[in-house]
Design an enzyme around this catalytic site. Structure first.
Site, PDB file in Angstrom:
ATOM      1  N   GLU A 107      42.105  48.966  35.671  1.00 57.84           N
ATOM      2  CA  GLU A 107      40.957  49.807  36.036  1.00 57.84           C
ATOM      3  C   GLU A 107      40.929  51.084  35.201  1.00 57.84           C
ATOM      4  OE1 GLU A 107      41.678  49.844  40.255  1.00 57.84           O
ATOM      5  OE2 GLU A 107      41.131  47.728  40.358  1.00 57.84           O
ATOM      6  N   SER A 114      45.335  40.135  44.117  1.00 59.59           N
ATOM      7  CA  SER A 114      45.043  39.417  45.369  1.00 59.59           C
ATOM      8  C   SER A 114      46.287  38.855  46.046  1.00 59.59           C
ATOM      9  CB  SER A 114      44.000  38.323  45.132  1.00 59.59           C
ATOM     10  OG  SER A 114      42.771  38.896  44.706  1.00 59.59           O
ATOM     11  N   ASN A 152      49.491  49.782  45.788  1.00 63.94           N
ATOM     12  CA  ASN A 152      48.583  50.616  45.001  1.00 63.94           C
ATOM     13  C   ASN A 152      47.342  50.870  45.856  1.00 63.94           C
ATOM     14  OD1 ASN A 152      46.831  51.761  43.175  1.00 63.94           O
ATOM     15  ND2 ASN A 152      46.615  49.927  41.898  1.00 63.94           N
ATOM     16  N   TRP A 153      47.303  52.068  46.420  1.00 63.31           N
ATOM     17  CA  TRP A 153      46.203  52.372  47.352  1.00 63.31           C
ATOM     18  C   TRP A 153      44.884  52.634  46.632  1.00 63.31           C
ATOM     19  CZ3 TRP A 153      48.126  56.043  51.851  1.00 63.31           C
ATOM     20  CH2 TRP A 153      49.203  55.431  52.516  1.00 63.31           C
ATOM     21  N   LYS A 154      44.963  52.836  45.322  1.00 66.11           N
ATOM     22  CA  LYS A 154      43.760  53.172  44.534  1.00 66.11           C
ATOM     23  C   LYS A 154      43.075  54.396  45.154  1.00 66.11           C
ATOM     24  CE  LYS A 154      43.626  48.410  43.064  1.00 66.11           C
ATOM     25  NZ  LYS A 154      42.851  47.293  42.540  1.00 66.11           N
ATOM     26  N   GLU A 209      49.030  41.697  35.856  1.00 66.90           N
ATOM     27  CA  GLU A 209      47.889  41.607  36.759  1.00 66.90           C
ATOM     28  C   GLU A 209      46.691  41.024  36.008  1.00 66.90           C
ATOM     29  OE1 GLU A 209      48.236  44.647  40.188  1.00 66.90           O
ATOM     30  OE2 GLU A 209      47.397  45.686  38.476  1.00 66.90           O
ATOM     31  N   HIS A 261      46.952  50.628  34.372  1.00 64.81           N
ATOM     32  CA  HIS A 261      46.252  49.685  35.252  1.00 64.81           C
ATOM     33  C   HIS A 261      44.937  49.268  34.582  1.00 64.81           C
ATOM     34  CE1 HIS A 261      44.066  48.043  38.631  1.00 64.81           C
ATOM     35  NE2 HIS A 261      45.224  47.911  39.247  1.00 64.81           N
ATOM     36  N   GLY A 301      41.410  42.213  43.201  1.00 70.31           N
ATOM     37  CA  GLY A 301      40.352  42.522  44.155  1.00 70.31           C
ATOM     38  C   GLY A 301      39.336  41.416  44.335  1.00 70.31           C
ATOM     39  N   GLY A 352      47.255  45.665  45.910  1.00 70.95           N
ATOM     40  CA  GLY A 352      46.150  46.586  46.089  1.00 70.95           C
ATOM     41  C   GLY A 352      45.615  46.524  47.508  1.00 70.95           C
TER      42      GLY A 352
HETATM   43  P1  PGA Z   1      44.483  43.630  44.679  1.00 74.29           P
HETATM   44  O1  PGA Z   1      44.807  44.770  43.578  1.00 74.29           O
HETATM   45  O2  PGA Z   1      45.766  43.309  45.371  1.00 74.29           O
HETATM   46  O3  PGA Z   1      43.474  44.278  45.585  1.00 74.29           O
HETATM   47  O4  PGA Z   1      43.931  42.467  43.931  1.00 74.29           O
HETATM   48  C1  PGA Z   1      45.985  44.726  42.819  1.00 74.29           C
HETATM   49  C2  PGA Z   1      46.007  45.882  41.875  1.00 74.29           C
HETATM   50  O5  PGA Z   1      44.976  46.212  41.283  1.00 74.29           O
HETATM   51  O6  PGA Z   1      47.076  46.508  41.656  1.00 74.29           O
END
Ligand code: PGA
Length: 247
Positions: free
Chosen positions: A98, A207, A10-12, A163, A96, A169, A228
């Protein structure tokens, strides 16, 4: 029998054309070294067309990060699932944290998006996860179980991603016993409400890095990872995939 693992990046909101092309080329050239694991990348929408071209003839699937619940209409700035399918996407992330937190998406919204994805021939990656306050108050299983039940389409091939919000993150990763407990709980919910519940892949996200992938990916009911930050580095992404491969 264990489900085949999926490692999805997931490149966001990261990536411009030049660095995306270089990253995809590196992922594609290393993908053959991870047999037995499915790979997917979910770049920002602006990069999907270029990513499709760069992934052509590779085993790496393309995914998007969100879709609208309607197939078309007056929704300025949104992207519909059929548009993503036309761009060659196989997957789309929905719900997600976010987006749940930053865009006020409810379980009902996430379910509608997942249904829209399925109608367009995409496989939704449906995300669920508790906040730190919810975990600390002992409500993680109840909260995430309810999120899952409320976000699930009745039928159609889906992927689930657990998640924990506090692990995204942050560099703070869930402990394997926490993952065991939550994934068993989610499996039980899936098996109860869906005919394909045992075969539905449940990814862990939060993470995931090369140094913790092996221990996390070999936990019961963990069928891969949603990655991510580490997915922005081709070497780390491939190392996670290598760690996830069944021994
Ligand atoms: P992260 O993000 O690996 O940077 O913790 C995971 C995600 O939000 O899908």
């Amino acid at each position: 029998m264990a489900n085949r693992k999926l490692i999805a990046g997931n490149w966001k909101m990261n990536g411009l054309l030049a660095d995306a092309r270089a990253r995809i080329a590196a992922i594609v050239s290393g993908a053959d070294a991870t047999p037995g694991v499915d790979l997917a990348i979910c770049p920002p929408a602006t990069l999907l067309a270029a990513a499709r071209a760069a992934l052509a003839d590779s085993p790496v699937a393309l995914g998007a990060q969100d879709c609208h619940a309607k197939p078309s209409g007056a929704f300025t700035g949104d992207i519909a699932a059929p548009m993503l399918a036309e761009l060659g996407c196989r997957y789309v992330i929905v719900g997600h944290s976010e987006r749940r937190a930053g865009h006020g998406e409810s379980d009902a919204t996430v379910k509608a998006k997942a249904e829209a994805a399925l109608a367009a021939g995409l496989t939704p990656i449906i995300c669920v996860g508790e906040t730190l306050a919810e975990r600390d108050s002992g409500r993680a299983l109840a909260v995430v179980g309810a999120q899952l039940a409320g976000s699930l389409p009745a039928q159609g091939a889906i992927v689930i991603a657990y998640e924990p919000v506090w692990a995204i993150g942050t560099g703070r990763v869930a402990e394997p016993p926490q993952v065991v407990e939550m994934h068993a709980h989610l499996r039980a919910v899936l098996v109860k409400v869906r005919a394909d519940g045992a075969a539905t892949r449940i990814l862990y996200g939060g993470s995931v890095k090369p140094d913790n992938a092996k221990s996390l990916m070999h936990v019961a009911n963990v069928d891969g990872a949603l990655v991510g930050g580490a997915s922005l580095d081709a070497g780390q992404f491939l190392a996670i995939a290598a760690g996830a491969a069944n021994d």
